[in-house]
Design a protein around this motif. Structure first.
Motif, PDB file in Angstrom:
ATOM      1  N   GLU A  89       0.830  -1.206   0.000  1.00 38.40           N
ATOM      2  CA  GLU A  89       0.000   0.000   0.000  1.00 38.40           C
ATOM      3  C   GLU A  89       0.859   1.248   0.000  1.00 38.40           C
ATOM      4  O   GLU A  89       0.599   2.209  -0.711  1.00 38.40           O
ATOM      5  CB  GLU A  89      -0.904  -0.009   1.247  1.00 38.40           C
ATOM      6  CG  GLU A  89      -1.832   1.185   1.360  1.00 38.40           C
ATOM      7  CD  GLU A  89      -2.931   1.153   0.318  1.00 38.40           C
ATOM      8  OE1 GLU A  89      -3.438   2.236  -0.012  1.00 38.40           O
ATOM      9  OE2 GLU A  89      -3.263   0.061  -0.189  1.00 38.40           O
ATOM     10  N   ALA A  90       1.947   1.225   0.817  1.00 38.67           N
ATOM     11  CA  ALA A  90       2.808   2.395   0.899  1.00 38.67           C
ATOM     12  C   ALA A  90       3.450   2.704  -0.442  1.00 38.67           C
ATOM     13  O   ALA A  90       3.571   3.851  -0.844  1.00 38.67           O
ATOM     14  CB  ALA A  90       3.884   2.173   1.960  1.00 38.67           C
ATOM     15  N   ARG A 417     -13.326  11.326  14.579  1.00 38.08           N
ATOM     16  CA  ARG A 417     -13.258  11.109  13.127  1.00 38.08           C
ATOM     17  C   ARG A 417     -13.073  12.450  12.403  1.00 38.08           C
ATOM     18  O   ARG A 417     -12.498  12.500  11.313  1.00 38.08           O
ATOM     19  CB  ARG A 417     -14.527  10.403  12.648  1.00 38.08           C
ATOM     20  CG  ARG A 417     -14.455   9.902  11.219  1.00 38.08           C
ATOM     21  CD  ARG A 417     -15.733   9.163  10.863  1.00 38.08           C
ATOM     22  NE  ARG A 417     -15.914   7.959  11.658  1.00 38.08           N
ATOM     23  CZ  ARG A 417     -15.435   6.789  11.304  1.00 38.08           C
ATOM     24  NH1 ARG A 417     -14.754   6.657  10.170  1.00 38.08           N
ATOM     25  NH2 ARG A 417     -15.642   5.727  12.064  1.00 38.08           N
ATOM     26  N   ASP A 418     -13.591  13.539  12.988  1.00 40.44           N
ATOM     27  CA  ASP A 418     -13.424  14.870  12.382  1.00 40.44           C
ATOM     28  C   ASP A 418     -11.942  15.219  12.234  1.00 40.44           C
ATOM     29  O   ASP A 418     -11.524  15.769  11.210  1.00 40.44           O
ATOM     30  CB  ASP A 418     -14.110  15.939  13.241  1.00 40.44           C
ATOM     31  CG  ASP A 418     -15.621  15.784  13.246  1.00 40.44           C
ATOM     32  OD1 ASP A 418     -16.150  15.102  12.348  1.00 40.44           O
ATOM     33  OD2 ASP A 418     -16.274  16.341  14.151  1.00 40.44           O
ATOM     34  N   ILE A 419     -11.147  14.901  13.264  1.00 42.38           N
ATOM     35  CA  ILE A 419      -9.708  15.180  13.204  1.00 42.38           C
ATOM     36  C   ILE A 419      -9.041  14.272  12.180  1.00 42.38           C
ATOM     37  O   ILE A 419      -8.234  14.736  11.362  1.00 42.38           O
ATOM     38  CB  ILE A 419      -9.057  14.979  14.590  1.00 42.38           C
ATOM     39  CG1 ILE A 419      -9.648  15.943  15.608  1.00 42.38           C
ATOM     40  CG2 ILE A 419      -7.542  15.176  14.499  1.00 42.38           C
ATOM     41  CD1 ILE A 419      -9.111  15.773  17.004  1.00 42.38           C
ATOM     42  N   ILE A 420      -9.378  12.994  12.213  1.00 47.94           N
ATOM     43  CA  ILE A 420      -8.770  12.036  11.282  1.00 47.94           C
ATOM     44  C   ILE A 420      -9.044  12.448   9.843  1.00 47.94           C
ATOM     45  O   ILE A 420      -8.150  12.393   8.984  1.00 47.94           O
ATOM     46  CB  ILE A 420      -9.304  10.611  11.539  1.00 47.94           C
ATOM     47  CG1 ILE A 420      -8.956  10.150  12.964  1.00 47.94           C
ATOM     48  CG2 ILE A 420      -8.763   9.645  10.496  1.00 47.94           C
ATOM     49  CD1 ILE A 420      -7.483  10.071  13.260  1.00 47.94           C
ATOM     50  N   ASN A 421     -10.254  12.890   9.558  1.00 50.77           N
ATOM     51  CA  ASN A 421     -10.592  13.285   8.191  1.00 50.77           C
ATOM     52  C   ASN A 421      -9.807  14.509   7.740  1.00 50.77           C
ATOM     53  O   ASN A 421      -9.483  14.640   6.560  1.00 50.77           O
ATOM     54  CB  ASN A 421     -12.097  13.530   8.069  1.00 50.77           C
ATOM     55  CG  ASN A 421     -12.898  12.246   8.056  1.00 50.77           C
ATOM     56  OD1 ASN A 421     -12.363  11.180   7.757  1.00 50.77           O
ATOM     57  ND2 ASN A 421     -14.172  12.325   8.374  1.00 50.77           N
ATOM     58  N   GLN A 422      -9.497  15.402   8.668  1.00 53.87           N
ATOM     59  CA  GLN A 422      -8.644  16.544   8.306  1.00 53.87           C
ATOM     60  C   GLN A 422      -7.222  16.073   7.988  1.00 53.87           C
ATOM     61  O   GLN A 422      -6.605  16.533   7.031  1.00 53.87           O
ATOM     62  CB  GLN A 422      -8.626  17.570   9.441  1.00 53.87           C
ATOM     63  CG  GLN A 422      -9.940  18.312   9.604  1.00 53.87           C
ATOM     64  CD  GLN A 422      -9.956  19.210  10.825  1.00 53.87           C
ATOM     65  OE1 GLN A 422      -9.334  20.267  10.850  1.00 53.87           O
ATOM     66  NE2 GLN A 422     -10.684  18.791  11.857  1.00 53.87           N
ATOM     67  N   PHE A 426      -4.107  15.328   3.683  1.00 50.56           N
ATOM     68  CA  PHE A 426      -2.749  15.245   3.146  1.00 50.56           C
ATOM     69  C   PHE A 426      -2.110  13.868   3.345  1.00 50.56           C
ATOM     70  O   PHE A 426      -1.011  13.616   2.869  1.00 50.56           O
ATOM     71  CB  PHE A 426      -1.839  16.339   3.732  1.00 50.56           C
ATOM     72  CG  PHE A 426      -1.723  16.345   5.237  1.00 50.56           C
ATOM     73  CD1 PHE A 426      -0.754  15.605   5.870  1.00 50.56           C
ATOM     74  CD2 PHE A 426      -2.567  17.129   6.007  1.00 50.56           C
ATOM     75  CE1 PHE A 426      -0.634  15.617   7.253  1.00 50.56           C
ATOM     76  CE2 PHE A 426      -2.458  17.161   7.384  1.00 50.56           C
ATOM     77  CZ  PHE A 426      -1.486  16.400   8.011  1.00 50.56           C
ATOM     78  N   ILE A 427      -2.803  12.971   4.052  1.00 54.41           N
ATOM     79  CA  ILE A 427      -2.355  11.568   4.138  1.00 54.41           C
ATOM     80  C   ILE A 427      -3.551  10.710   3.739  1.00 54.41           C
ATOM     81  O   ILE A 427      -4.224  10.125   4.590  1.00 54.41           O
ATOM     82  CB  ILE A 427      -1.864  11.205   5.557  1.00 54.41           C
ATOM     83  CG1 ILE A 427      -0.815  12.199   6.056  1.00 54.41           C
ATOM     84  CG2 ILE A 427      -1.269   9.794   5.563  1.00 54.41           C
ATOM     85  CD1 ILE A 427      -0.324  11.934   7.461  1.00 54.41           C
ATOM     86  N   PRO A 428      -3.851  10.642   2.435  1.00 53.29           N
ATOM     87  CA  PRO A 428      -5.081   9.982   1.992  1.00 53.29           C
ATOM     88  C   PRO A 428      -4.986   8.465   1.881  1.00 53.29           C
ATOM     89  O   PRO A 428      -5.970   7.807   1.573  1.00 53.29           O
ATOM     90  CB  PRO A 428      -5.308  10.595   0.601  1.00 53.29           C
ATOM     91  CG  PRO A 428      -3.932  10.888   0.100  1.00 53.29           C
ATOM     92  CD  PRO A 428      -3.119  11.272   1.323  1.00 53.29           C
ATOM     93  N   GLU A 429      -3.808   7.903   2.129  1.00 50.83           N
ATOM     94  CA  GLU A 429      -3.626   6.470   1.975  1.00 50.83           C
ATOM     95  C   GLU A 429      -4.545   5.686   2.915  1.00 50.83           C
ATOM     96  O   GLU A 429      -4.992   6.190   3.939  1.00 50.83           O
ATOM     97  CB  GLU A 429      -2.171   6.078   2.262  1.00 50.83           C
ATOM     98  CG  GLU A 429      -1.162   6.590   1.248  1.00 50.83           C
ATOM     99  CD  GLU A 429      -0.666   7.997   1.567  1.00 50.83           C
ATOM    100  OE1 GLU A 429      -1.229   8.626   2.494  1.00 50.83           O
ATOM    101  OE2 GLU A 429       0.261   8.472   0.893  1.00 50.83           O
ATOM    102  N   LYS A 430      -4.800   4.458   2.567  1.00 51.65           N
ATOM    103  CA  LYS A 430      -5.657   3.606   3.395  1.00 51.65           C
ATOM    104  C   LYS A 430      -5.021   3.360   4.757  1.00 51.65           C
ATOM    105  O   LYS A 430      -5.704   3.280   5.777  1.00 51.65           O
ATOM    106  CB  LYS A 430      -5.900   2.277   2.676  1.00 51.65           C
ATOM    107  CG  LYS A 430      -6.847   1.347   3.408  1.00 51.65           C
ATOM    108  CD  LYS A 430      -7.059   0.059   2.619  1.00 51.65           C
ATOM    109  CE  LYS A 430      -7.984  -0.892   3.362  1.00 51.65           C
ATOM    110  NZ  LYS A 430      -8.174  -2.154   2.623  1.00 51.65           N
ATOM    111  N   PRO A 438      -4.352  -0.324  15.528  1.00 50.77           N
ATOM    112  CA  PRO A 438      -4.355  -0.894  14.169  1.00 50.77           C
ATOM    113  C   PRO A 438      -3.816   0.093  13.132  1.00 50.77           C
ATOM    114  O   PRO A 438      -3.728   1.289  13.384  1.00 50.77           O
ATOM    115  CB  PRO A 438      -5.824  -1.224  13.931  1.00 50.77           C
ATOM    116  CG  PRO A 438      -6.581  -0.329  14.846  1.00 50.77           C
ATOM    117  CD  PRO A 438      -5.727  -0.115  16.053  1.00 50.77           C
ATOM    118  N   GLN A 439      -3.489  -0.443  11.950  1.00 46.46           N
ATOM    119  CA  GLN A 439      -2.704   0.321  10.994  1.00 46.46           C
ATOM    120  C   GLN A 439      -3.506   0.968   9.874  1.00 46.46           C
ATOM    121  O   GLN A 439      -2.947   1.719   9.084  1.00 46.46           O
ATOM    122  CB  GLN A 439      -1.616  -0.576  10.402  1.00 46.46           C
ATOM    123  CG  GLN A 439      -0.580  -0.971  11.453  1.00 46.46           C
ATOM    124  CD  GLN A 439       0.410  -1.990  10.936  1.00 46.46           C
ATOM    125  OE1 GLN A 439       0.138  -2.708   9.984  1.00 46.46           O
ATOM    126  NE2 GLN A 439       1.565  -2.058  11.569  1.00 46.46           N
TER     127      GLN A 439
END
Length: 806
Positions: A89-90, A417-422, A426-430, A438-439
């Protein structure tokens, strides 16, 4: 030997007809080959782990493997080298980054050690790493690094045991990774006979020119968690110290000084510390969330980061311009800041984000400019927490590959989730890059919401957030003061005073026609006894059809995309709109009247669009239903204007929501019901508007404010700062106070449409801002825009009184 037969037939390994993984497995288990050589740019341990069983069999038969890896300019080559099982993925999401060449093995080992310690600590991974160490120590695998210059070659050489079997060479594009083995579409050509001999000679030259890497890799793995055996665990104190070291070594060990010019005399110590921390985070993750509470100077911290990276890029021969995306009301403010501190860049309105098609020319101008810059600042980033909106999707696309600075005092409203979505802007990877399991993002959010992972583990990696209490604790003394440039700066004590007023004193219910009262209060359980409760009845009995569109979707479409998006949005928007009316009613009659006028235009235009079979739902239509088409001001659109817009829009794209999916008859009925209520409330308020515009002092709320100011100024002449949430209230209060106090005091107002905001800030607080003026401001009336970009010094010098009015 199926894979090798296919290789002989086609002469190519493309991961379509012939997969490199199948070729490697067949070579390793056929017992016909004695040695494998590889030269690759990337080596991920996930590649070795994928071949663990086959390698074990190969080495038990006396087989040997040699690998030369390139010393990439991209530091992620080595950071990813010892990550287990999320390399695919990376690799797919890897962005191009320009970082300094790291050829020193100690620094490579530092990255390896860090990432080995961050691997998922499973029994399976522990056994594999132990096996890898045994292979390295026994010499079954030898790894070298070619450090002389950038090596982009990829080659594989397979040596047979018997002369009756021809050696095989592959030259092409596959790295020693899961992606190179089977994930990517690759192209590797087979080399045989004399061509193989040339490849062998090249590889032997490369091997001699490269440096041994086995000892470092063994050392790193043994020092990691996988090397800890019962009886050799460190003490709890050592674990604590190591944890603190790993968390803060970027700051503790390295020079995190920053490049600034004009801001050097403006920033305070706690702000400079925030900048240093933010630079470290950006260098690690390509972005940061600056979330200090209101009044601690987030805008100046963001500005310093822009200046630092602009100068950094200039020194490294790159484009040093920057970009800022800010709410429409803050565009002028940010333009003024960039101009004042000579930072080359452009400021774009966030209002463009949902209008990629509707304002195509302006959007393309923003898009083309941002493509050329390396650093982008997004102000008020809490507006971008919903990945399903056009604004979010377009912003995420614009930020790809950029350094990103997000500013917000309210990083989350209801959920983490609001913070994670922000952060995912700039880190859109899965998968996230943090040393946390978890990763994946989704699993991490679920773990946080269930309490299995504390949110601080995420926030400390990516966020800078302090409160006033934190500043006092870290930088202050016992008297609620902090030292700044050998001076004391003290937080004031807050003294709140509530002042009550009654609008019914000047506008009793009896003055409102009975038919209007009936229309406004119809279908409400609130019995109107004055104008305030009358409007409460009207607000609570509206159907808010424009915001509850999912209720009008036909049953067969309700659970289909995109109509499902309207469900949650409708509930939230309807509630927010009701609260907005109540707040504006509380704020001032003027604010309420202006809101009613705007919403009559919006509802009427929306209704006329629906009547023409078009559903203008979504943020991209906010300006359209207000009538702001082709540069015009807000107005009721004619049928011809609506027809023209629909024609032009549908020529460009398909509407998101089809009119046929809605019960249009019921929707039109409820829109007309809401419109009737709005028009009745506007007519009821109009006589009061006309009266108070002639005599502002008759406004009971304004009258109470005047009394308070006279009381405060009677004791001593002081600075008075008046806040309102709404621009219309600011305009009305400014007009009334200026008429009453204009000859005695200097009064100014600040809102989103104000030019020269910084000048007014300096004139209101010249001492705090080291500003000389003969036109000092005594009373400043403002929306909350004044909290954007103010230095703490100014806020602390302001009046400690705050008046809350009902």
């Amino acid at each position: 030997m199926f894979a090798i037969s296919l290789l002989n037939k086609y002469g190519l390994v493309d991961n379509q007809r012939v997969k490199l993984l199948d070729v490697l497995k067949e070579i390793l288990t056929s017992q016909h080959y004695k040695q494998i050589d590889a030269a690759v740019g990337f080596l991920f341990i996930s590649g070795l782990k994928e071949l663990q069983r086959e390698l074990d069999e190969f080495f038990s038969q006396g087989g040997k493997m040699r690998i030369v890896i390139g010393n990439q300019t991209d530091r992620e080559t080595y950071e990813q080298l010892s990550m287990v099982y999320h390399s695919l993925e990376a690799l797919r999401k890897l962005k191009e980054r320009n970082q300094k060449l790291k050829s020193d093995f100690d620094e490579q080992a530092e990255d390896l050690e860090k990432n080995t310690n961050f691997m998922e600590q499973t029994e399976e991974n522990e056994k594999f790493l132990s096996k890898l160490v045994s292979w390295l120590e026994a010499g079954n695998i030898e790894i070298k690094v070619y450090v002389k210059e950038f090596m982009h070659a990829k080659a594989y050489l397979f040596y047979p045991k018997s002369e009756s079997i021809a050696p095989i060479g592959l030259v092409g594009s596959s790295n020693f990774t899961l992606a190179g083995f089977y994930g990517n579409t690759e192209l590797n050509a087979g080399l045989f006979a004399t061509h193989f001999e040339s490849l062998r000679e090249w590889y032997e030259w490369l091997w001699e020119e490269s440096e041994a890497f086995n000892p470092k890799l063994v050392e790193v793995i043994k020092r990691s968690w996988a090397g800890q055996k019962p009886g050799s665990f460190p003490s709890p104190y050592e674990v604590l110290i190591r944890g603190l070291y790993e968390l803060y070594k970027d700051i503790a060990e390295k020079d995190t000084g920053f490049l600034i010019r004009g801001l050097s005399e403006v920033l305070y110590e706690f702000q400079m510390d925030a900048v240093r921390r933010a630079i470290s985070i950006i260098n690690k993750y390509r972005g940061v969330l600056i979330s200090d509470v209101v009044g601690l100077g987030k805008s100046y911290i963001g500005l310093a980061l822009l200046e630092h990276f602009s100068l950094f890029d200039l020194l490294n021969g790159r484009n040093n311009k920057v970009a800022v995306i800010a709410p429409p009301e803050l565009v002028k403010y940010w333009e003024e800041l960039l101009r004042m501190y000579n930072i080359e860049g452009k400021v774009f309105s966030a209002g463009l984000l949902p209008r990629k098609e509707l304002s195509a020319e302006k959007y393309k101008e923003m898009q083309d400019y941002i493509k050329t810059v390396n650093t982008v600042l997004v102000d008020e980033s809490h507006h971008y927490t919903n990945p399903s909106t056009k604004s979010y999707k377009n912003l995420q696309e614009l930020l790809l590959g950029k350094r990103v600075i997000l500013l917000t005092a309210t990083p989350y409203r209801k959920q983490y989730r609001d913070i994670i979505n922000q952060i995912k802007l700039f880190i859109p990877e899965k998968k996230h890059p943090f040393p946390i399991t978890p990763q994946t993002w989704d699993e991490l959010v679920n773990a946080i919401e269930k309490g299995a992972v504390h949110p601080s583990y995420v926030l400390r990696e990516i966020m800078v957030r302090r409160t006033r209490h934190d500043i006092l604790k870290l930088y202050g003394e016992n008297d609620k003061c902090i030292k700044i440039r050998n001076k004391k700066l003290c937080f004031p004590e807050r003294k709140l005073e509530t002042i009550e007023y009654r609008i019914s004193e000047v506008y009793p219910l009896e003055k409102i026609p009975k038919e209007l009262i009936k229309t406004i209060s119809e279908h409400s359980n609130i019995e109107p006894i004055d104008i305030y409760t009358l409007f409460l009845a009207g607000i609570n009995s509206m159907r808010y059809a424009r915001f509850a569109l999912h209720e009008y979707v036909k049953p067969q479409f309700k659970d289909k995309n995109p109509y499902t998006d309207l469900s949650a949005a409708g509930k939230n928007l309807r509630g927010l709109e009701r609260i907005l009316y109540l707040k504006r009613l509380e704020s001032s009659w003027y604010s309420m009247y202006q809101t009613l006028q705007r919403d009559i235009i919006k509802t009427r235009n929306f209704l006329n669009f629906v009547k023409q079979g078009f559903i203008p739902a979504g943020e991209e239509f906010n300006e359209i239903i207000l009538g702001k088409i082709n540069g015009k001001k807000a107005h009721l659109l004619s049928d011809k204007e609506i027809e023209k817009f629909i024609s032009e829009y549908t020529r460009i794209k398909e509407p998101t929501y089809k009119a046929g999916a809605f019960n249009l008859e019921k929707l039109i009925e409820d829109l007309e019901y809401d419109l009737k209520k709005l028009e009745a409330m506007e007519q009821a308020l109009r006589p009061l508007k006309e009266r108070l515009e002639k005599s502002p002092e008759e406004d009971p709320k304004l009258s109470k404010l005047i009394e308070l100011i006279e009381k405060l100024m009677k004791k001593e002449r002081r600075k008075i700062l008046i806040f309102s949430e709404f621009e219309e209230t600011v305009q009305w209060v400014y007009r009334g106070l200026n008429e009453y106090f204009g000859k005695e005091y200097s009064i100014e107002a600040v809102s989103s449409s104000t030019k020269g905001i910084l000048d007014k800030i300096r004139r209101f607080a010249p001492k705090s801002n080291y500003y000389e003026t003969e036109n000092e401001i005594d009373i400043l009336i403002s929306t909350d825009i004044l909290s954007e970009g103010l230095n703490l010094l100014f806020l602390l010098k302001a009046s400690p009184f705050r008046a809350g009015m009902q």
